[in-house]
Design a protein around this motif. Structure first.
Motif, PDB file in Angstrom:
ATOM      1  N   ARG A 108       0.904  -1.235  -0.061  1.00  0.00           N
ATOM      2  CA  ARG A 108      -0.368  -0.056   0.109  1.00  0.00           C
ATOM      3  C   ARG A 108       1.062   1.125  -0.158  1.00  0.00           C
ATOM      4  NH1 ARG A 108      -5.660   0.792   0.717  1.00  0.00           N
ATOM      5  NH2 ARG A 108      -6.151  -1.837   0.889  1.00  0.00           N
ATOM      6  N   LEU A 109       2.333   0.753   0.352  1.00  0.00           N
ATOM      7  CA  LEU A 109       3.002   2.656  -0.118  1.00  0.00           C
ATOM      8  C   LEU A 109       3.195   2.985  -1.143  1.00  0.00           C
ATOM      9  CD1 LEU A 109       6.610   1.203   1.955  1.00  0.00           C
ATOM     10  CD2 LEU A 109       4.136   2.654   2.697  1.00  0.00           C
ATOM     11  N   ARG A 110       2.143   1.630  -2.011  1.00  0.00           N
ATOM     12  CA  ARG A 110       2.414   2.544  -3.009  1.00  0.00           C
ATOM     13  C   ARG A 110       1.660   3.501  -3.856  1.00  0.00           C
ATOM     14  NH1 ARG A 110      -0.574  -1.964  -3.098  1.00  0.00           N
ATOM     15  NH2 ARG A 110      -2.996  -1.377  -4.136  1.00  0.00           N
ATOM     16  N   HIS A 111       0.766   3.793  -2.523  1.00  0.00           N
ATOM     17  CA  HIS A 111       0.036   5.339  -2.922  1.00  0.00           C
ATOM     18  C   HIS A 111       0.676   6.205  -2.119  1.00  0.00           C
ATOM     19  CE1 HIS A 111      -2.990   2.572  -4.471  1.00  0.00           C
ATOM     20  NE2 HIS A 111      -2.901   1.796  -3.023  1.00  0.00           N
ATOM     21  N   GLU A 112       1.754   6.638  -1.414  1.00  0.00           N
ATOM     22  CA  GLU A 112       2.449   7.490  -0.411  1.00  0.00           C
ATOM     23  C   GLU A 112       3.126   7.840  -1.724  1.00  0.00           C
ATOM     24  OE1 GLU A 112       2.270   7.933   2.807  1.00  0.00           O
ATOM     25  OE2 GLU A 112       0.626   6.913   2.890  1.00  0.00           O
ATOM     26  N   ARG A 113       3.238   9.311  -1.288  1.00  0.00           N
ATOM     27  CA  ARG A 113       4.140  10.293  -1.757  1.00  0.00           C
ATOM     28  C   ARG A 113       5.014  11.145  -1.194  1.00  0.00           C
ATOM     29  NH1 ARG A 113       3.305   7.381  -5.211  1.00  0.00           N
ATOM     30  NH2 ARG A 113       1.902   6.924  -6.881  1.00  0.00           N
ATOM     31  N   THR A 114       4.609  11.153  -0.227  1.00  0.00           N
ATOM     32  CA  THR A 114       5.371  11.749   0.803  1.00  0.00           C
ATOM     33  C   THR A 114       6.544  10.714   1.610  1.00  0.00           C
ATOM     34  OG1 THR A 114       3.560  12.151   1.986  1.00  0.00           O
ATOM     35  CG2 THR A 114       5.980  12.368   2.795  1.00  0.00           C
ATOM     36  N   ILE A 115       8.270  11.512   1.043  1.00  0.00           N
ATOM     37  CA  ILE A 115       9.212  11.130   1.314  1.00  0.00           C
ATOM     38  C   ILE A 115       9.382  11.898   3.304  1.00  0.00           C
ATOM     39  CG2 ILE A 115      11.881  11.713   0.627  1.00  0.00           C
ATOM     40  CD1 ILE A 115      11.234  12.123  -1.815  1.00  0.00           C
ATOM     41  N   LEU A 116      10.167  10.370   3.783  1.00  0.00           N
ATOM     42  CA  LEU A 116       9.934  10.912   5.121  1.00  0.00           C
ATOM     43  C   LEU A 116      11.664  12.119   4.943  1.00  0.00           C
ATOM     44  CD1 LEU A 116       8.487   7.563   6.621  1.00  0.00           C
ATOM     45  CD2 LEU A 116       7.256   9.879   6.351  1.00  0.00           C
ATOM     46  N   SER A 117      11.682  12.299   6.399  1.00  0.00           N
ATOM     47  CA  SER A 117      12.610  12.961   7.121  1.00  0.00           C
ATOM     48  C   SER A 117      13.966  11.899   7.447  1.00  0.00           C
ATOM     49  CB  SER A 117      11.507  14.458   7.995  1.00  0.00           C
ATOM     50  OG  SER A 117      11.893  13.926   8.903  1.00  0.00           O
ATOM     51  N   ASP A 133       5.787   0.658  -8.814  1.00  0.00           N
ATOM     52  CA  ASP A 133       7.105   0.576  -9.094  1.00  0.00           C
ATOM     53  C   ASP A 133       8.200   1.147  -9.467  1.00  0.00           C
ATOM     54  OD1 ASP A 133       6.876   3.076  -9.625  1.00  0.00           O
ATOM     55  OD2 ASP A 133       5.498   3.348 -11.194  1.00  0.00           O
ATOM     56  N   GLU A 134       9.095   1.009 -10.377  1.00  0.00           N
ATOM     57  CA  GLU A 134      10.560   1.406 -10.073  1.00  0.00           C
ATOM     58  C   GLU A 134      10.704   2.455  -9.922  1.00  0.00           C
ATOM     59  OE1 GLU A 134      13.143  -1.191 -12.143  1.00  0.00           O
ATOM     60  OE2 GLU A 134      12.093  -3.002 -11.896  1.00  0.00           O
ATOM     61  N   GLU A 135       9.926   3.003 -10.793  1.00  0.00           N
ATOM     62  CA  GLU A 135       9.798   5.209 -10.114  1.00  0.00           C
ATOM     63  C   GLU A 135       9.539   5.453  -9.123  1.00  0.00           C
ATOM     64  OE1 GLU A 135      10.014   9.252 -10.738  1.00  0.00           O
ATOM     65  OE2 GLU A 135      11.641   7.228 -12.241  1.00  0.00           O
ATOM     66  N   TRP A 136       8.362   4.798  -8.431  1.00  0.00           N
ATOM     67  CA  TRP A 136       8.218   4.859  -6.740  1.00  0.00           C
ATOM     68  C   TRP A 136       9.338   4.751  -6.207  1.00  0.00           C
ATOM     69  CZ3 TRP A 136       8.066   2.558  -2.416  1.00  0.00           C
ATOM     70  CH2 TRP A 136       7.499   3.885  -0.928  1.00  0.00           C
ATOM     71  N   CYS A 137      10.273   3.343  -6.447  1.00  0.00           N
ATOM     72  CA  CYS A 137      11.120   2.968  -4.991  1.00  0.00           C
ATOM     73  C   CYS A 137      12.242   3.677  -5.146  1.00  0.00           C
ATOM     74  CB  CYS A 137      11.408   0.834  -6.437  1.00  0.00           C
ATOM     75  SG  CYS A 137      10.074   0.055  -5.957  1.00  0.00           S
ATOM     76  N   ARG A 138      12.579   4.098  -7.204  1.00  0.00           N
ATOM     77  CA  ARG A 138      14.041   4.916  -7.160  1.00  0.00           C
ATOM     78  C   ARG A 138      13.795   6.265  -6.233  1.00  0.00           C
ATOM     79  NH1 ARG A 138      13.661   2.732 -12.126  1.00  0.00           N
ATOM     80  NH2 ARG A 138      12.709   4.830 -12.550  1.00  0.00           N
TER      81      ARG A 138
END
Length: 176
Positions: A108-117, A133-138
């Motif tokens: 479900r992290l695939r829906h997250e757009r926040t980069i944590l600090s 997808d790979e873009e999210w993972c990068r």
């Protein structure tokens, strides 16, 4: 594993089936609090799809995040499996103090757009149809590992050769 002379403080949150069961390799090396999702979110359902629904559709997420705040401090490291990783990510996003976060098969992290600090590590099975997808993972986590040929539940598998690779990757993420 020690951090400045004391055992590393770890908050571990299981998946909706209370897995993984085979964490002895980690528990003996850390000061760990192990939480089942059903107890964190006061679910009347002990596991499975009813627990998943309670967590994501009926307010259980808020209760789980609130409970985690009682146990975390800035020296804590979060380790979550599947939905447990999503709970920890959202809790960190909402201010749960963590030193770093490791999410295993938390699709479900695939829906997250926040980069944590804080440093974030994600581990995925290549054959998991719901992984980001790979873009999210990068772009979203600090580090991401995809295990070739494995599915969503790779963290429950008893394959000794693979288990040592996965365990080593978790230990590296904890100690770096």
């Amino acid at each position: 594993m020690r951090a400045k002379g004391k055992l590393m403080r770890l908050l571990i949150v299981s998946d909706i089936f209370d897995h993984p069961k085979n964490l002895g390799w980690l528990l003996k090396r850390t000061n760990a609090n192990l939480f089942s999702l059903s107890s964190l979110c006061d679910s009347p359902f002990p596991s499975g799809s009813e627990l998943h629904n309670h967590l994501f559709e009926q307010g259980g997420m808020h209760q789980a995040i609130s409970r985690l705040h009682r146990y975390s401090n800035e020296d804590s490291i979060g380790l979550g499996f599947s939905a447990g990783g999503t709970v920890l990510w959202r809790a960190a996003r909402e201010g749960l103090p963590l030193k770093k976060l490791i999410c295993v098969s938390s699709t479900r992290l695939r829906h997250e757009r926040t980069i944590l600090s804080i440093p974030t590590f994600t581990l995925w099975g290549e054959r998991d149809p719901h992984r980001p997808d790979e873009e999210w993972c990068r772009s979203i986590p600090s580090h991401s590992i995809i295990y070739e040929g494995l599915g969503h539940d790779f963290y429950n598998e008893d394959d000794c050769a693979f288990s040592s690779t996965y365990q080593s990757d978790v230990i590296v993420a904890l100690t770096n």
